[in-house]
Scaffold this active site. Structure first.
Site, PDB file in Angstrom:
ATOM      1  CG  ASN A  18      -1.722   1.221   1.399  1.00  0.00           C
ATOM      2  OD1 ASN A  18      -1.822   2.032   0.469  1.00  0.00           O
ATOM      3  ND2 ASN A  18      -2.323   1.403   2.556  1.00  0.00           N
ATOM      4  CD1 TRP A  19       3.930   1.309  -2.497  1.00  0.00           C
ATOM      5  CD2 TRP A  19       3.852   2.185  -4.548  1.00  0.00           C
ATOM      6  NE1 TRP A  19       4.838   0.637  -3.266  1.00  0.00           N
ATOM      7  CE2 TRP A  19       4.813   1.147  -4.541  1.00  0.00           C
ATOM      8  CE3 TRP A  19       3.639   2.866  -5.744  1.00  0.00           C
ATOM      9  CZ2 TRP A  19       5.553   0.796  -5.665  1.00  0.00           C
ATOM     10  CZ3 TRP A  19       4.365   2.525  -6.873  1.00  0.00           C
ATOM     11  CH2 TRP A  19       5.315   1.495  -6.837  1.00  0.00           C
ATOM     12  CE  LYS A  20      -0.149   3.313   4.729  1.00  0.00           C
ATOM     13  NZ  LYS A  20      -0.184   3.431   6.171  1.00  0.00           N
ATOM     14  CG  HIS A 108      -5.925   2.089   5.056  1.00  0.00           C
ATOM     15  ND1 HIS A 108      -5.527   3.027   5.986  1.00  0.00           N
ATOM     16  CD2 HIS A 108      -4.898   1.212   4.938  1.00  0.00           C
ATOM     17  CE1 HIS A 108      -4.308   2.735   6.399  1.00  0.00           C
ATOM     18  NE2 HIS A 108      -3.901   1.634   5.778  1.00  0.00           N
ATOM     19  CD  GLU A 180      -3.621  -2.437   7.331  1.00  0.00           C
ATOM     20  OE1 GLU A 180      -2.454  -2.626   6.967  1.00  0.00           O
ATOM     21  OE2 GLU A 180      -4.266  -1.434   7.025  1.00  0.00           O
ATOM     22  N   GLY A 186       2.191   2.211  10.764  1.00  0.00           N
ATOM     23  CA  GLY A 186       3.170   3.289  10.640  1.00  0.00           C
ATOM     24  C   GLY A 186       3.866   3.665  11.944  1.00  0.00           C
ATOM     25  CB  SER A 226       4.901  -1.722  11.969  1.00  0.00           C
ATOM     26  OG  SER A 226       4.484  -0.409  12.236  1.00  0.00           O
TER      27      SER A 226
END
Ligand code: PGA
Length: 286
Positions: A18-20, A108, A180, A186, A226
């Site tokens: 997931n490159w956000k 998300h 998640e 993160g 993470s």
């Protein structure tokens, strides 16, 4: 080496990057050129049959599609449930499908919180995708407060029930669920093995209740939060983890390749190739 010597690889893992809101055109190009070079050099990655997906920004989808190797899927980070209409700033499932983007991440926690996305909207988005034969990667997870108050199971069950309202059971193979925990995203604080195992059990049980046993078993359940090149191998060893949703570590092609090499299938392929090589060299030496 002949294929028949390979172990049976029916339990492949799913790895989703997931490159956000990261990468511009030349960075996307750089990632794929380098990734493809390493991928080509290492046939074992292909032989492991693991499923690999990348979710760039909407504007990054087309360059990613043009560079992605066969076998790698490009999906979106969100999809509106309507076909088209007065929804400024949104992109619909149909527009994605037209460009050969056949799936999206839905729900998300960053969209749930930053855009105040409701369970009802998430439900419509999941249905919009799967009912049009696209893949929905549904993200669920508890906040730190909920975790501390031992509410994880209740939250996960509620999120699944809400997201899968009116879900056609026959579309179960179009659904992936990603556990998640919000406090792990993160933050560098990966959930422990026992938290992951327990939560994924809760999710799998709730999927059985919602979809029935047969259909629920078609749904892969991933862990995200993470996950990186150092902990992927350990997390993927947890029996009920079907793969990983990776944010930060998926931005770097070297780290992402390392994660691909952490899957049990990759390691099995490597071990069997090495065994074949050493028996060949023993024979030669005789
Ligand atoms: P992270 O993000 O790997 O950077 O924690 C995961 C995600 O948000 O999907």
């Amino acid at each position: 080496m002949k294929n028949k010597k390979l172990p049976v690889l029916n339990k492949h893992k799913i790895l989703i990057g997931n490159w956000k809101m990261n990468k511009v055109y030349n960075e996307i190009e750089h990632f794929f050129v380098e990734f493809n070079r390493l991928y080509r050099k290492n046939k074992m990655i292909k032989m492991a049959h693991d499923t690999v997906m990348i979710a760039p920004t909407f504007i990054g989808l087309l360059p990613a599609l043009s560079y992605a190797k066969k076998g790698m899927q490009i999906i979106a980070q969100d999809a509106h449930y309507e076909k088209n209409g007065a929804f400024t700033g949104r992109v619909s499932w149909r527009q994605l499908k037209e460009y050969n983007v056949n799936g999206a991440i839905i729900g998300h926690s960053e969209i749930r919180s930053q855009l105040a996305e409701s369970d009802a909207t998430i439900n419509k988005k999941v249905l919009g995708l799967v009912n049009n034969d696209m893949l929905a990667v549904l993200c669920i997870g508890e906040s730190l407060k909920e975790f501390n108050n031992k509410k994880t199971a209740v939250v996960l069950e509620k999120q699944i029930t809400a997201a899968l309202k009116d879900f056609d059971h026959n579309k179960a193979d179009k659904l992936i669920v990603a556990y998640e925990p919000i406090w792990a995203i993160g933050t560098g604080k990966t959930a422990t093995d026992s938290i992951i195992e327990k939560s994924i059990n809760v999710i799998k049980r709730q999927l059985e209740k919602t979809l029935g046993k047969v259909h629920a078993h078609k749904v892969k359940v991933l862990y995200g939060g993470s996950a990186n090149e150092s902990n992927a191998k350990q997390i993927l060893k947890i029996a009920n983890v079907d793969g990983l949703l990776i944010g930060g570590a998926s931005l770097d092609h070297e780290k992402f390749i390392k994660i691909l090499k952490s899957t049990p299938n990759y390691r099995k392929v490597k071990a069997s190739i090495n065994a074949a090589k050493s028996s060949k060299s023993k024979k030669k030496a005789k």
